[in-house]
Design an enzyme around this catalytic site. Structure first.
Site, PDB file in Angstrom:
ATOM      1  N   LEU A  62       0.773  -1.254  -0.267  1.00  0.00           N
ATOM      2  CA  LEU A  62      -0.059   0.031  -0.188  1.00  0.00           C
ATOM      3  C   LEU A  62       0.823   1.206   0.163  1.00  0.00           C
ATOM      4  O   LEU A  62       1.766   1.454   0.794  1.00  0.00           O
ATOM      5  CB  LEU A  62      -0.833   0.020   1.182  1.00  0.00           C
ATOM      6  CG  LEU A  62      -1.980  -1.105   1.169  1.00  0.00           C
ATOM      7  CD1 LEU A  62      -2.781  -0.870   2.646  1.00  0.00           C
ATOM      8  CD2 LEU A  62      -3.026  -0.946  -0.078  1.00  0.00           C
ATOM      9  N   ASP A  91      -2.081  -3.496  19.345  1.00  0.00           N
ATOM     10  CA  ASP A  91      -0.668  -2.604  19.619  1.00  0.00           C
ATOM     11  C   ASP A  91      -0.773  -1.228  19.021  1.00  0.00           C
ATOM     12  O   ASP A  91      -0.317  -1.082  18.029  1.00  0.00           O
ATOM     13  CB  ASP A  91       0.406  -3.445  19.024  1.00  0.00           C
ATOM     14  CG  ASP A  91       1.850  -3.190  19.270  1.00  0.00           C
ATOM     15  OD1 ASP A  91       1.889  -1.978  20.059  1.00  0.00           O
ATOM     16  OD2 ASP A  91       2.705  -3.521  18.791  1.00  0.00           O
TER      17      ASP A  91
END
Length: 294
Positions: A98, A199
């Site tokens: 991406l 996270d």
């Protein structure tokens, strides 16, 4: 790694249904845990994939990461997992490439995180995850529990305290007292299990050119959604527009201000275990704060 590139070519070709042959390869930042690089196709240079590598013994870490990305993808943009495997002494994970372009749009990010948190486990409302994973490179147990208090104590804080003691950092009676005090923070609050990134700090989120939020490097499980929100505040925060958008989609309970220290204690002790004594003082301050409140 003599077989790595041929193995990647084969795995990508099979997974995508289109032949892939590496022509371009460039190293990129993979964080402090893995090595990473981007590979491009000989026939179509615009066709690229992101590859993470580590020791073969850590292949289960990539299996869990792929599972987490697939789950998160139901609510927010992620780099889709393509394939994973082992080549010789190297474990690898291939992800969709991406073109990240800076920070995500904060309103879109807040709304997307609320959508993720609306995802719940199938069947009984339990806390945990289908497989264990890692937080950084620390093993993270996701054994199922019916009780959130039990999960947070047994699968999160207690293992970190034990590891800290093995590493020479003993919190003594303060650590035991906080473990005993956990139920006090939930006298009037009963969290329901939400899918968590696990996270979620600023380094694990970015945006596409149009601001579309993208998250990666997850440590997923089903838990209290406040855990994700707490971590977004731990290392600088995501900005007021993000929090306003999240709270507009799903307001938090009034007791969050106290519980976020309980949740972030897990990450600070993990940083102590991963990176050393510079986090010891902060952890002790958090323990003292928790013993004063609740």
């Amino acid at each position: 790694m003599p077989t790595l590139i041929p193995d990647l070519e084969s795995a990508i070709s099979i997974a995508t249904g289109t032949p892939f042959h590496v022509k371009q390869q460039r190293s990129v930042g993979g964080g402090c845990i893995n090595q990473a690089f981007v590979i491009g196709d000989a026939a179509d240079p615009a066709r690229r994939f992101f590859v993470k590598t580590n020791r073969a013994a850590l292949h289960p870490m990539f299996v869990a990461e792929a599972a987490g990305l697939r789950a998160l993808g139901a609510g927010i943009r992620v780099p889709q997992p393509i394939a994973h495997g082992i080549s010789g002494d190297t474990a690898w994970l291939v992800l969709e490439y991406l073109p990240l372009a800076g920070s995500p749009d904060p309103e879109l990010m807040g709304a997307a995180l609320a959508r993720v948190h609306r995802i719940t486990p199938t069947g009984a409302p339990r806390f945990g995850w289908e497989i264990d994973n890692t937080i950084g490179c620390t093993k993270q147990s996701n054994r199922w529990h019916d009780s959130w208090v039990d999960f947070w104590r047994e699968e999160r804080l207690l293992p970190q305290f034990r590891l800290a003691r093995q590493n020479g950092f003993d919190f003594g009676v303060a650590g035991e007292a906080v473990l005993d005090k956990i139920p006090d923070f939930f006298r009037t609050y009963s969290p329901q299990p939400s899918l968590l990134h696990g996270d979620l700090w600023g380094g694990n989120a970015a945006g596409l050119a149009d601001g579309t939020p993208v998250v990666f490097d997850p440590a997923c499980y089903f838990g209290d959604r406040e855990c994700d929100l707490a971590m977004t505040e731990l290392f600088g925060g995501f900005g007021s527009r993000f929090y306003a958008a999240y709270h507009a989609a799903w307001p938090v309970d009034a007791g969050y201000a106290q519980r976020k220290t309980l949740y972030n204690l897990y990450h600070i002790i993990n940083h102590l275990n991963l990176f050393g004594s510079s986090y010891f003082g902060q952890a002790r301050q958090m323990l003292a704060e928790l013993l004063r409140g609740g």
